[in-house]
Design a protein around this motif. Structure first.
Motif, PDB file in Angstrom:
ATOM      1  N   SER A 160       0.832  -1.215   0.000  1.00 44.58           N
ATOM      2  CA  SER A 160       0.000   0.000   0.000  1.00 44.58           C
ATOM      3  C   SER A 160       0.860   1.256   0.000  1.00 44.58           C
ATOM      4  CB  SER A 160      -0.977  -0.004   1.178  1.00 44.58           C
ATOM      5  OG  SER A 160      -0.283   0.097   2.395  1.00 44.58           O
ATOM      6  N   ALA A 161       2.040   1.217   0.616  1.00 45.46           N
ATOM      7  CA  ALA A 161       2.938   2.373   0.592  1.00 45.46           C
ATOM      8  C   ALA A 161       3.384   2.677  -0.834  1.00 45.46           C
ATOM      9  CB  ALA A 161       4.144   2.125   1.486  1.00 45.46           C
ATOM     10  N   ALA A 162       3.502   1.645  -1.649  1.00 47.68           N
ATOM     11  CA  ALA A 162       3.948   1.827  -3.032  1.00 47.68           C
ATOM     12  C   ALA A 162       2.855   2.378  -3.935  1.00 47.68           C
ATOM     13  CB  ALA A 162       4.455   0.500  -3.591  1.00 47.68           C
ATOM     14  N   GLU A 163       1.589   2.125  -3.593  1.00 49.58           N
ATOM     15  CA  GLU A 163       0.482   2.509  -4.472  1.00 49.58           C
ATOM     16  C   GLU A 163       0.443   4.006  -4.776  1.00 49.58           C
ATOM     17  OE1 GLU A 163      -3.202   0.992  -2.943  1.00 49.58           O
ATOM     18  OE2 GLU A 163      -2.503  -1.086  -3.088  1.00 49.58           O
ATOM     19  N   ALA A 164       0.584   4.822  -3.773  1.00 49.61           N
ATOM     20  CA  ALA A 164       0.484   6.268  -3.981  1.00 49.61           C
ATOM     21  C   ALA A 164       1.837   6.963  -3.874  1.00 49.61           C
ATOM     22  CB  ALA A 164      -0.488   6.858  -2.958  1.00 49.61           C
ATOM     23  N   TRP A 165       2.893   6.177  -3.940  1.00 48.76           N
ATOM     24  CA  TRP A 165       4.225   6.744  -3.741  1.00 48.76           C
ATOM     25  C   TRP A 165       4.595   7.682  -4.878  1.00 48.76           C
ATOM     26  CZ3 TRP A 165       9.461   4.662  -5.309  1.00 48.76           C
ATOM     27  CH2 TRP A 165      10.485   5.347  -4.657  1.00 48.76           C
ATOM     28  N   ASP A 166       5.077   8.869  -4.529  1.00 46.17           N
ATOM     29  CA  ASP A 166       5.439   9.886  -5.514  1.00 46.17           C
ATOM     30  C   ASP A 166       6.937   9.949  -5.787  1.00 46.17           C
ATOM     31  OD1 ASP A 166       6.448  11.035  -3.222  1.00 46.17           O
ATOM     32  OD2 ASP A 166       5.098  12.767  -3.228  1.00 46.17           O
ATOM     33  N   GLY A 167       7.693   9.017  -5.260  1.00 44.81           N
ATOM     34  CA  GLY A 167       9.131   8.983  -5.493  1.00 44.81           C
ATOM     35  C   GLY A 167       9.944   9.709  -4.432  1.00 44.81           C
ATOM     36  N   ARG A 168       9.286  10.432  -3.554  1.00 47.88           N
ATOM     37  CA  ARG A 168      10.013  11.133  -2.496  1.00 47.88           C
ATOM     38  C   ARG A 168      10.259  10.194  -1.312  1.00 47.88           C
ATOM     39  NH1 ARG A 168       6.492  16.397  -1.705  1.00 47.88           N
ATOM     40  NH2 ARG A 168       4.910  14.888  -2.295  1.00 47.88           N
ATOM     41  N   ASP A 169      11.270  10.495  -0.555  1.00 47.75           N
ATOM     42  CA  ASP A 169      11.610   9.711   0.639  1.00 47.75           C
ATOM     43  C   ASP A 169      11.681   8.213   0.329  1.00 47.75           C
ATOM     44  OD1 ASP A 169      11.608  12.048   2.257  1.00 47.75           O
ATOM     45  OD2 ASP A 169       9.435  11.916   2.434  1.00 47.75           O
ATOM     46  N   PRO A 170      12.626   7.811  -0.514  1.00 46.74           N
ATOM     47  CA  PRO A 170      12.688   6.392  -0.911  1.00 46.74           C
ATOM     48  C   PRO A 170      13.137   5.455   0.206  1.00 46.74           C
ATOM     49  CG  PRO A 170      14.537   7.591  -1.819  1.00 46.74           C
ATOM     50  CD  PRO A 170      13.638   8.609  -1.193  1.00 46.74           C
ATOM     51  N   LEU A 171      13.785   5.980   1.241  1.00 45.52           N
ATOM     52  CA  LEU A 171      14.231   5.154   2.367  1.00 45.52           C
ATOM     53  C   LEU A 171      13.538   5.634   3.634  1.00 45.52           C
ATOM     54  CD1 LEU A 171      18.100   4.912   1.808  1.00 45.52           C
ATOM     55  CD2 LEU A 171      16.361   3.212   1.242  1.00 45.52           C
ATOM     56  N   ARG A 172      12.954   4.693   4.340  1.00 42.69           N
ATOM     57  CA  ARG A 172      12.230   5.000   5.581  1.00 42.69           C
ATOM     58  C   ARG A 172      12.617   3.971   6.628  1.00 42.69           C
ATOM     59  NH1 ARG A 172       6.497   6.287   2.546  1.00 42.69           N
ATOM     60  NH2 ARG A 172       7.455   7.681   1.019  1.00 42.69           N
ATOM     61  N   SER A 173      12.612   4.390   7.857  1.00 44.23           N
ATOM     62  CA  SER A 173      13.008   3.500   8.949  1.00 44.23           C
ATOM     63  C   SER A 173      11.817   2.741   9.479  1.00 44.23           C
ATOM     64  CB  SER A 173      13.636   4.317  10.074  1.00 44.23           C
ATOM     65  OG  SER A 173      13.955   3.464  11.156  1.00 44.23           O
ATOM     66  N   LEU A 174      12.030   1.471   9.802  1.00 40.96           N
ATOM     67  CA  LEU A 174      11.007   0.689  10.487  1.00 40.96           C
ATOM     68  C   LEU A 174      11.140   0.785  11.998  1.00 40.96           C
ATOM     69  CD1 LEU A 174      10.645  -2.563   8.369  1.00 40.96           C
ATOM     70  CD2 LEU A 174       8.915  -0.836   8.793  1.00 40.96           C
ATOM     71  N   GLY A 175      12.152   1.523  12.434  1.00 40.81           N
ATOM     72  CA  GLY A 175      12.276   1.764  13.863  1.00 40.81           C
ATOM     73  C   GLY A 175      13.081   0.787  14.586  1.00 40.81           C
TER      74      GLY A 175
END
Length: 175
Positions: A160-175
């Motif tokens: 679902s994160a990929a569905e509306a992804w605009d290409g910004r912030d390609p790396l995110r932390s899972l914590g």
């Protein structure tokens, strides 16, 4: 026959740096975004029947209809990753992941087909995953796990994160 009802859920690559590999994949294929888990906590991990540490990090993203994982191992101990790439990470395909209804029965069925269990690990959250040694047969490992709600929810989250992804912030932390 096991394979007819086991679609590939994930392609995973053994790499030296999960962030660099994810960014390269984003640039080449537009996959992503990628969610990075550093030093994934495990409750246990057995390689070839021997309890061993398995200190690894992973980056998870979506590429079309399949999840992509880049995985790096931080410790030098034997593992299913090092079985496939004894010289170290080279960016090669390490495993394809499959959901199975009964992990123990599936491990036994693959064993009967000449593909033994290489590694069995359990996350702190209780999700067990098994690496089946299919190197001689397919050139890569198979990763098996049961589709429990926590795991399928994670797959849905990444997709679902990929569905509306605009290409910004390609790396995110899972914590």
């Amino acid at each position: 026959m096991l394979g007819t009802h086991l679609p590939v859920r994930q392609l995973a690559f053994f790499v030296a740096d999960v962030r660099a590999a994810a960014l390269a994949h984003v640039a080449a294929f537009g996959s992503g975004p990628y969610f990075v888990a550093d030093h994934v906590a495990l409750a246990s991990s057995q390689h070839r029947g021997v309890e061993r540490p398995f200190d690894h990090s992973s980056a998870y993203g979506q590429w079309g209809s399949v999840m992509v994982e880049f995985v790096a191992q931080h410790n030098p101990d034997p593992s299913a990753l090092r079985d496939a790439f004894p010289q170290g990470p080279v960016g090669g395909l390490h495993h394809t992941a499959l959901f199975v209804l009964d992990l123990d029965a599936s491990i036994a069925a693959f064993e009967e087909q000449g593909m033994p269990l290489a590694q069995l690990s359990v996350t702190q959250g209780g999700t067990a995953f098994a690496f089946i040694d299919a190197l001689d047969r397919f050139g890569h490992m198979l990763e098996l796990y049961e589709p429990a709600p926590l795991l399928t929810g994670f797959y849905e989250f990444i997709a679902s994160a990929a569905e509306a992804w605009d290409g910004r912030d390609p790396l995110r932390s899972l914590g």
